[in-house]
Design an enzyme around this catalytic site. Structure first.
Site, short mmCIF file in Angstrom:
data_model
loop_
_atom_site.label_atom_id
_atom_site.label_comp_id
_atom_site.label_asym_id
_atom_site.label_seq_id
_atom_site.Cartn_x
_atom_site.Cartn_y
_atom_site.Cartn_z
N SER A 184 0.83 -1.22 0.00
CA SER A 184 0.00 0.00 0.00
C SER A 184 0.85 1.25 0.00
CB SER A 184 -0.86 0.08 1.26
OG SER A 184 -1.59 -1.07 1.44
N HIS B 249 -8.12 -1.11 -7.69
CA HIS B 249 -7.01 -1.87 -7.09
C HIS B 249 -6.71 -3.15 -7.85
CE1 HIS B 249 -7.74 0.83 -3.77
NE2 HIS B 249 -6.62 0.44 -3.21
N HIS C 126 -5.48 -9.99 -0.83
CA HIS C 126 -5.28 -10.34 0.58
C HIS C 126 -6.33 -11.36 1.03
CE1 HIS C 126 -3.73 -6.22 0.06
NE2 HIS C 126 -2.83 -6.54 0.98
N TYR D 290 -8.02 -11.14 3.68
CA TYR D 290 -9.20 -10.46 4.26
C TYR D 290 -10.25 -10.13 3.21
CZ TYR D 290 -6.85 -6.04 2.91
OH TYR D 290 -6.23 -5.04 2.21
N GLU D 291 -9.89 -10.19 1.92
CA GLU D 291 -10.90 -9.97 0.87
C GLU D 291 -11.67 -11.25 0.58
OE1 GLU D 291 -9.19 -7.65 -2.66
OE2 GLU D 291 -7.39 -8.08 -1.49
N ALA E 75 3.04 -2.23 3.98
CA ALA E 75 2.85 -1.20 4.99
C ALA E 75 2.52 -1.94 6.28
CB ALA E 75 1.71 -0.29 4.60
N MET F 179 -1.01 -7.22 7.22
CA MET F 179 -2.01 -8.18 6.72
C MET F 179 -1.60 -8.84 5.41
SD MET F 179 -5.30 -5.73 7.37
CE MET F 179 -5.35 -4.64 8.82
N SER F 180 -0.30 -8.89 5.13
CA SER F 180 0.13 -9.47 3.84
C SER F 180 1.49 -10.16 4.00
CB SER F 180 0.25 -8.35 2.80
OG SER F 180 1.32 -7.49 3.12
N ASN G 200 2.47 3.62 10.86
CA ASN G 200 1.72 4.15 12.02
C ASN G 200 2.07 3.35 13.27
OD1 ASN G 200 0.00 2.08 10.33
ND2 ASN G 200 -0.65 1.86 12.45
N HIS H 214 -6.73 4.35 7.17
CA HIS H 214 -6.13 3.81 5.95
C HIS H 214 -5.48 4.94 5.15
CE1 HIS H 214 -5.45 1.07 2.67
NE2 HIS H 214 -6.21 1.78 1.84
N1 HPA Z 1 -2.07 -3.04 11.52
C1 HPA Z 1 -2.18 -3.94 10.52
N2 HPA Z 1 -1.86 -3.68 9.28
C2 HPA Z 1 -1.35 -2.47 8.99
C3 HPA Z 1 -1.21 -1.48 9.98
C4 HPA Z 1 -1.59 -1.79 11.32
O1 HPA Z 1 -1.48 -0.96 12.25
N3 HPA Z 1 -0.67 -0.38 9.37
C5 HPA Z 1 -0.51 -0.71 8.06
N4 HPA Z 1 -0.92 -1.97 7.82
#
Ligand code: HPA
Length: 267
Positions: A29, A60, A82, A84-85, A112, A205-206, A229, A241
């Site tokens: 991302s 996407h 992913h 989660y999709e 990310a 998540m990847s 973050n 996001h």
């Molecule tokens: N958690 C999970 N996945 C992420 C995060 C997070 O804080 N930031 C970017 N991808």
């Protein structure tokens, strides 16, 4: 005529049939701007590659950019699917099998991620030294493939990335453990505390299904997280996001410089 053989999982369009990438990169991302540095004839939409899953999120769907970076033939995948999709872990690692079919031996995975180790700072990069799979999912399910995972992420390649970062005067990427959570919701503060107590430095998540698949195919792997973050509960700021995408885009130019220097030395 599309290129395929009876053992190929993916059907490639003519424009890709001559591509012989040595290094494959999958962008996370916010890291999309990286493809501008690759000398690429024309990107190919995932829709034109038979057998490749495509994100259902509008805008996407994904593109594959084959060209040269630092004089070396590369394939860069912008966009991944992913779990989660609703995709399986095997589907979520399709790009790795596509790269393998194209002849790629070394793979760079980027993502990310949220910070779990409060010593790390947003906007910085972390080289994955290891991972913890909190999802219980595997791309190898159904195959009885008992692969060794003692060094999923190549130590020599990690050293190369750190050395080259130093030469370029870039901040040295930290090394750390990535926790794979299924998502799509971000973690709770209690989950972030748990992940830290179990040895994770970052969470995302990847990447892990792709890394497991790449090891099973005998590829060398380097993986980097853009720490976008603080994990929930570490900063008091709610996660968004948009923030993840913005920080990722800003940090992407550093990664581009680093990859341009490292890729020619990875083959
Ligand atoms: N958690 C999970 N996945 C992420 C995060 C997070 O804080 N930031 C970017 N991808």
């Amino acid at each position: 005529m599309p290129k395929s053989s009876s053992t190929d999982e993916f059907t490639l369009p003519d424009s890709l049939s001559k591509a012989k990438p040595k290094v494959g990169l999958i962008l996370g991302s916010g890291l999309g701007p990286f493809v501008d540095r690759v000398k690429c004839d024309a990107p190919v939409g995932y829709a034109d590659i038979g057998g490749l899953p495509m994100s259902k999120v509008p805008g996407h769907s994904g593109t594959l950019h084959c060209g040269k970076l630092g004089g070396v033939e590369v394939a860069v995948a912008k966009g991944r699917v992913h779990c989660y999709e609703g995709w399986t872990a095997k589907e979520a690692s399709s790009l790795v099998r596509l790269f393998h079919q194209m002849g790629v031996k070394v793979i760079v995975l980027t993502n990310a991620a949220g910070i779990v180790n409060a010593n790390f700072k947003p906007g910085k990069w972390m080289l994955l030294s290891d991972h913890i799979n909190f999802t219980g999912l595997s791309p190898l399910t159904g195959s009885s493939t008992f692969i060794d995972q003692s060094e999923v992420y190549s130590k020599p390649l990690r050293c190369l990335f750190r050395e080259m970062a130093q030469e370029l005067g870039l901040p040295l990427p930290a090394e750390g453990v990535y926790a794979w959570m299924n998502g799509p919701e971000y973690e709770t503060p209690a989950e972030v505390k748990m992940l830290r107590s179990l040895g994770a430095d970052a969470v995302g998540m990847s990447t892990v299904p792709e890394a497991i698949q790449a090891r099973a195919l005998g590829m060398e792997i380097v993986a980097m997280s853009c720490l976008t973050n603080y994990g929930a509960g570490l900063s008091g700021i709610p996660l968004s996001h948009d923030e993840v995408m913005e920080v990722g885009a800003k940090a992407s130019s550093q990664l581009v410089d680093l990859l341009e220097k490292c890729v020619p030395q990875m083959v």
